[in-house]
Design a protein around this motif. Structure first.
Motif, PDB file in Angstrom:
ATOM      1  N   ASP A  29     -22.201 -48.051  -9.157  1.00 50.44           N
ATOM      2  CA  ASP A  29     -23.077 -47.362  -8.210  1.00 50.44           C
ATOM      3  C   ASP A  29     -22.526 -45.996  -7.780  1.00 50.44           C
ATOM      4  N   ALA A  30     -21.407 -45.576  -8.347  1.00 49.05           N
ATOM      5  CA  ALA A  30     -20.806 -44.276  -8.011  1.00 49.05           C
ATOM      6  C   ALA A  30     -21.504 -43.153  -8.790  1.00 49.05           C
ATOM      7  N   LEU A  53      -8.613 -38.281 -11.763  1.00 51.13           N
ATOM      8  CA  LEU A  53      -9.764 -37.945 -10.912  1.00 51.13           C
ATOM      9  C   LEU A  53      -9.548 -38.438  -9.492  1.00 51.13           C
ATOM     10  N   ARG A  54     -10.016 -37.656  -8.556  1.00 48.92           N
ATOM     11  CA  ARG A  54      -9.966 -38.065  -7.147  1.00 48.92           C
ATOM     12  C   ARG A  54     -11.368 -38.465  -6.716  1.00 48.92           C
ATOM     13  N   GLY A  55     -11.448 -39.453  -5.877  1.00 51.50           N
ATOM     14  CA  GLY A  55     -12.752 -39.923  -5.412  1.00 51.50           C
ATOM     15  C   GLY A  55     -13.291 -41.024  -6.309  1.00 51.50           C
ATOM     16  N   GLN A  56     -14.461 -41.501  -5.971  1.00 55.41           N
ATOM     17  CA  GLN A  56     -15.112 -42.583  -6.706  1.00 55.41           C
ATOM     18  C   GLN A  56     -16.106 -42.014  -7.705  1.00 55.41           C
ATOM     19  N   TRP A  57     -15.905 -42.300  -8.979  1.00 53.05           N
ATOM     20  CA  TRP A  57     -16.801 -41.857 -10.040  1.00 53.05           C
ATOM     21  C   TRP A  57     -17.034 -43.008 -11.003  1.00 53.05           C
ATOM     22  N   GLN A  58     -18.197 -43.006 -11.622  1.00 54.33           N
ATOM     23  CA  GLN A  58     -18.422 -43.859 -12.780  1.00 54.33           C
ATOM     24  C   GLN A  58     -18.342 -42.937 -13.985  1.00 54.33           C
ATOM     25  N   VAL A  59     -17.331 -43.136 -14.800  1.00 52.93           N
ATOM     26  CA  VAL A  59     -17.165 -42.323 -16.007  1.00 52.93           C
ATOM     27  C   VAL A  59     -17.729 -43.109 -17.181  1.00 52.93           C
TER      28      VAL A  59
END
Length: 73
Positions: A29-30, A53-59
């Motif tokens: 859900d990022a 990476l910093r923060g919440q990501w969906q890669v």
């Protein structure tokens, strides 16, 4: 030996009759980031970038046809 901070999951999809591998990192859900690898490479090589990476990501990183976990024609 390098130990990943964030584990990936590998999914396979069918596209035009070929089985393609798509690697995912992070919560579904990022906000999404798409990474595309170059010639003679594959999606697992993005592990260092994902871990930096910093923060919440969906890669999301697909393997091009014939590379990594994707089928060749």
């Amino acid at each position: 030996m390098y130990s990943p901070k964030l584990e990936s999951t590998l999914e396979h999809i069918q596209l035009r009759g070929l089985r393609l591998g798509v690697r995912h990192w992070g919560p579904r859900d990022a906000p999404k980031l798409f990474f595309l690898h170059g010639w003679m490479d594959s999606s697992p090589t993005f592990q260092f970038v994902v871990d930096a990476l910093r923060g919440q990501w969906q890669v999301i990183a697909p393997d091009w046809r014939g590379y990594g976990a994707s089928q060749w024609l």
